[in-house]
Write a protein that holds these residues in place. Structure first.
Motif, PDB file in Angstrom:
ATOM      1  N   PRO A  73       0.817  -1.230   0.000  1.00 15.39           N
ATOM      2  CA  PRO A  73       0.000   0.000   0.000  1.00 15.39           C
ATOM      3  C   PRO A  73       0.844   1.271   0.000  1.00 15.39           C
ATOM      4  O   PRO A  73       0.459   2.275  -0.624  1.00 15.39           O
ATOM      5  CB  PRO A  73      -0.820  -0.129   1.289  1.00 15.39           C
ATOM      6  N   LEU A  74       1.993   1.239   0.682  1.00 15.12           N
ATOM      7  CA  LEU A  74       2.874   2.405   0.684  1.00 15.12           C
ATOM      8  C   LEU A  74       3.437   2.663  -0.712  1.00 15.12           C
ATOM      9  O   LEU A  74       3.505   3.799  -1.170  1.00 15.12           O
ATOM     10  CB  LEU A  74       4.025   2.201   1.670  1.00 15.12           C
ATOM     11  N   LEU A  75       3.819   1.589  -1.389  1.00 17.04           N
ATOM     12  CA  LEU A  75       4.417   1.730  -2.712  1.00 17.04           C
ATOM     13  C   LEU A  75       3.390   2.143  -3.757  1.00 17.04           C
ATOM     14  O   LEU A  75       3.725   2.800  -4.750  1.00 17.04           O
ATOM     15  CB  LEU A  75       5.078   0.414  -3.125  1.00 17.04           C
ATOM     16  N   ARG A  76       2.140   1.767  -3.545  1.00 17.55           N
ATOM     17  CA  ARG A  76       1.097   2.115  -4.520  1.00 17.55           C
ATOM     18  C   ARG A  76       0.774   3.607  -4.513  1.00 17.55           C
ATOM     19  O   ARG A  76       0.029   4.089  -5.378  1.00 17.55           O
ATOM     20  CB  ARG A  76      -0.173   1.296  -4.246  1.00 17.55           C
ATOM     21  N   GLU A  77       1.318   4.344  -3.561  1.00 20.07           N
ATOM     22  CA  GLU A  77       1.131   5.794  -3.558  1.00 20.07           C
ATOM     23  C   GLU A  77       1.878   6.457  -4.711  1.00 20.07           C
ATOM     24  O   GLU A  77       1.619   7.612  -5.048  1.00 20.07           O
ATOM     25  CB  GLU A  77       1.598   6.388  -2.221  1.00 20.07           C
ATOM     26  N   SER A  78       2.832   5.720  -5.302  1.00 24.52           N
ATOM     27  CA  SER A  78       3.618   6.281  -6.394  1.00 24.52           C
ATOM     28  C   SER A  78       2.810   6.303  -7.689  1.00 24.52           C
ATOM     29  O   SER A  78       2.072   5.361  -7.988  1.00 24.52           O
ATOM     30  CB  SER A  78       4.884   5.450  -6.609  1.00 24.52           C
ATOM     31  N   PRO A  79       2.982   7.344  -8.496  1.00 17.33           N
ATOM     32  CA  PRO A  79       2.315   7.382  -9.806  1.00 17.33           C
ATOM     33  C   PRO A  79       3.101   6.623 -10.880  1.00 17.33           C
ATOM     34  O   PRO A  79       2.656   6.517 -12.018  1.00 17.33           O
ATOM     35  CB  PRO A  79       2.286   8.885 -10.125  1.00 17.33           C
ATOM     36  N   HIS A  80       4.261   6.103 -10.496  1.00 18.93           N
ATOM     37  CA  HIS A  80       5.120   5.421 -11.474  1.00 18.93           C
ATOM     38  C   HIS A  80       4.430   4.160 -12.003  1.00 18.93           C
ATOM     39  O   HIS A  80       3.765   3.444 -11.258  1.00 18.93           O
ATOM     40  CB  HIS A  80       6.455   5.056 -10.824  1.00 18.93           C
ATOM     41  N   ARG A  81       4.625   3.880 -13.283  1.00 21.46           N
ATOM     42  CA  ARG A  81       3.978   2.710 -13.892  1.00 21.46           C
ATOM     43  C   ARG A  81       4.492   1.391 -13.318  1.00 21.46           C
ATOM     44  O   ARG A  81       3.861   0.351 -13.488  1.00 21.46           O
ATOM     45  CB  ARG A  81       4.177   2.726 -15.406  1.00 21.46           C
ATOM     46  N   ALA A  82       5.630   1.415 -12.624  1.00 20.31           N
ATOM     47  CA  ALA A  82       6.166   0.191 -12.015  1.00 20.31           C
ATOM     48  C   ALA A  82       5.226  -0.362 -10.951  1.00 20.31           C
ATOM     49  O   ALA A  82       5.350  -1.529 -10.558  1.00 20.31           O
ATOM     50  CB  ALA A  82       7.542   0.460 -11.408  1.00 20.31           C
ATOM     51  N   VAL A  83       4.280   0.450 -10.477  1.00 13.32           N
ATOM     52  CA  VAL A  83       3.302  -0.021  -9.490  1.00 13.32           C
ATOM     53  C   VAL A  83       2.553  -1.243 -10.017  1.00 13.32           C
ATOM     54  O   VAL A  83       2.213  -2.159  -9.254  1.00 13.32           O
ATOM     55  CB  VAL A  83       2.304   1.117  -9.139  1.00 13.32           C
ATOM     56  N   ALA A  84       2.305  -1.282 -11.315  1.00 15.32           N
ATOM     57  CA  ALA A  84       1.566  -2.410 -11.905  1.00 15.32           C
ATOM     58  C   ALA A  84       2.308  -3.728 -11.706  1.00 15.32           C
ATOM     59  O   ALA A  84       1.680  -4.792 -11.655  1.00 15.32           O
ATOM     60  CB  ALA A  84       1.330  -2.163 -13.388  1.00 15.32           C
ATOM     61  N   ARG A  85       3.612  -3.662 -11.551  1.00 16.47           N
ATOM     62  CA  ARG A  85       4.403  -4.887 -11.387  1.00 16.47           C
ATOM     63  C   ARG A  85       4.250  -5.494  -9.994  1.00 16.47           C
ATOM     64  O   ARG A  85       4.648  -6.632  -9.759  1.00 16.47           O
ATOM     65  CB  ARG A  85       5.866  -4.593 -11.698  1.00 16.47           C
ATOM     66  N   LEU A  86       3.666  -4.739  -9.075  1.00 15.23           N
ATOM     67  CA  LEU A  86       3.408  -5.293  -7.745  1.00 15.23           C
ATOM     68  C   LEU A  86       2.445  -6.472  -7.817  1.00 15.23           C
ATOM     69  O   LEU A  86       2.547  -7.407  -7.025  1.00 15.23           O
ATOM     70  CB  LEU A  86       2.850  -4.207  -6.816  1.00 15.23           C
ATOM     71  N   ASP A  87       1.507  -6.416  -8.749  1.00 14.41           N
ATOM     72  CA  ASP A  87       0.554  -7.514  -8.892  1.00 14.41           C
ATOM     73  C   ASP A  87       1.260  -8.798  -9.326  1.00 14.41           C
ATOM     74  O   ASP A  87       0.919  -9.891  -8.871  1.00 14.41           O
ATOM     75  CB  ASP A  87      -0.540  -7.145  -9.902  1.00 14.41           C
ATOM     76  N   VAL A  88       2.247  -8.666 -10.197  1.00  8.61           N
ATOM     77  CA  VAL A  88       3.026  -9.832 -10.629  1.00  8.61           C
ATOM     78  C   VAL A  88       3.814 -10.400  -9.451  1.00  8.61           C
ATOM     79  O   VAL A  88       3.871 -11.623  -9.252  1.00  8.61           O
ATOM     80  CB  VAL A  88       3.981  -9.451 -11.775  1.00  8.61           C
ATOM     81  N   LEU A  89       4.392  -9.514  -8.656  1.00  9.20           N
ATOM     82  CA  LEU A  89       5.138  -9.961  -7.477  1.00  9.20           C
ATOM     83  C   LEU A  89       4.212 -10.682  -6.498  1.00  9.20           C
ATOM     84  O   LEU A  89       4.617 -11.668  -5.859  1.00  9.20           O
ATOM     85  CB  LEU A  89       5.809  -8.775  -6.798  1.00  9.20           C
ATOM     86  N   SER A  90       2.981 -10.214  -6.373  1.00  8.77           N
ATOM     87  CA  SER A  90       2.017 -10.877  -5.487  1.00  8.77           C
ATOM     88  C   SER A  90       1.722 -12.288  -5.969  1.00  8.77           C
ATOM     89  O   SER A  90       1.602 -13.220  -5.162  1.00  8.77           O
ATOM     90  CB  SER A  90       0.719 -10.068  -5.411  1.00  8.77           C
ATOM     91  N   GLU A  91       1.590 -12.464  -7.267  1.00  7.14           N
ATOM     92  CA  GLU A  91       1.366 -13.800  -7.823  1.00  7.14           C
ATOM     93  C   GLU A  91       2.549 -14.713  -7.542  1.00  7.14           C
ATOM     94  O   GLU A  91       2.379 -15.894  -7.220  1.00  7.14           O
ATOM     95  CB  GLU A  91       1.133 -13.698  -9.337  1.00  7.14           C
ATOM     96  N   GLU A  92       3.745 -14.160  -7.630  1.00 12.74           N
ATOM     97  CA  GLU A  92       4.940 -14.949  -7.327  1.00 12.74           C
ATOM     98  C   GLU A  92       4.989 -15.304  -5.847  1.00 12.74           C
ATOM     99  O   GLU A  92       5.442 -16.392  -5.476  1.00 12.74           O
ATOM    100  CB  GLU A  92       6.184 -14.181  -7.757  1.00 12.74           C
ATOM    101  N   HIS A  93       4.521 -14.396  -4.995  1.00  9.30           N
ATOM    102  CA  HIS A  93       4.443 -14.693  -3.563  1.00  9.30           C
ATOM    103  C   HIS A  93       3.498 -15.861  -3.303  1.00  9.30           C
ATOM    104  O   HIS A  93       3.768 -16.713  -2.442  1.00  9.30           O
ATOM    105  CB  HIS A  93       3.966 -13.460  -2.791  1.00  9.30           C
ATOM    106  N   GLU A  94       2.392 -15.903  -4.031  1.00  7.80           N
ATOM    107  CA  GLU A  94       1.444 -17.011  -3.870  1.00  7.80           C
ATOM    108  C   GLU A  94       2.083 -18.338  -4.275  1.00  7.80           C
ATOM    109  O   GLU A  94       1.922 -19.356  -3.587  1.00  7.80           O
ATOM    110  CB  GLU A  94       0.190 -16.754  -4.710  1.00  7.80           C
TER     111      GLU A  94
END
Length: 228
Positions: A73-94
């Motif tokens: 949630p802290l990182l999603r405050e950024s407007p940078h397009r790299a925020v979209a890659r957090l979803d991929v990282l979440s899938e890898e965490h699963e």
């Protein structure tokens, strides 16, 4: 100061601690996977140290996964397009979580029957532990590199007002249980950047007992029959 990047020294310390945590879990995964491989090949691996080290690895890796809850949630405050890659990282965490579950089951079965070849169930658990530990190691290799790239991009965009939460999320990603393993993998086979930040979070008795804890770590590596 509007963002974490505005304090270069603090930002560098924070980043070093991330790298140290990633190096720690990688080295632990390497040791556990190598030891399971040696065990499956009939080497003189002591199963009790393997069980204890694997449990520690599972704990460290689960903390890494759980760090997502306060950090993303802290990182999603950024407007940078790299925020979209957090979803991929979440899938890898699963995916990592599923392999950690598999390793947990194998380790608990081995803990019940410590004599090699004691039963069909023991042999099956040994095979499952070997497979799961190698899958964990492989997942971590690609995942941590990708995560580091995302974090390096998004950390500077976290507002200074959220800096305390950011530091806590990073620190909580490295549990301090089994300090001989934490201290050992921070230093072996060579010192990891950021290890001083983790050292500072240990209680005084751990810092005073570094020499005997280091000897305990070396005995553990010998018992695991690995040279990582």
């Amino acid at each position: 100061m509007s963002a974490v990047e505005a304090s270069p020294d603090e930002g560098a310390r924070l980043w070093d601690e991330v790298i140290a945590g990633h190096g720690l879990v990688t080295r632990g995964a390497e040791a556990v996977a190598a030891s399971f491989t040696r065990l499956a090949a009939g080497a003189a691996v002591e199963t009790r140290p393997l069980v204890l080290t694997a449990r520690w690895l599972i704990d460290v890796a689960r903390h890494h996964v759980s760090r997502e809850e306060p950090l993303w949630p802290l990182l999603r405050e950024s407007p940078h397009r790299a925020v979209a890659r957090l979803d991929v990282l979440s899938e890898e965490h699963e995916a990592l979580g599923e392999e950690l579950d598999a390793l947990t089951k194998a380790v608990e079965q081995i803990a019940k029957e410590r004599e090699a070849g004691g039963s069909v169930g023991w042999g099956r658990a040994m095979k499952q532990g070997t497979q799961a530990s190698h899958r964990i190691l492989n997942l971590l290799g690609d995942h941590l590199a990708a995560e580091e790239a995302v974090l390096k991009t998004l950390f500077p965009a976290v507002p200074e007002t959220s800096a305390v939460e950011l530091r806590k999320a990073v620190a909580d990603g490295v549990p301090l249980s089994d300090p001989h393993l934490v201290l050992g993998f921070l230093e072996h086979p060579e010192p990891l950047p950021g290890r001083e930040q983790i050292h500072l979070r240990f209680p005084p008795w751990v810092r005073w007992a570094r020499a005997p804890l280091t000897r305990s770590f070396r005995r553990t590596l010998k018992a695991l029959d690995v040279h990582c």
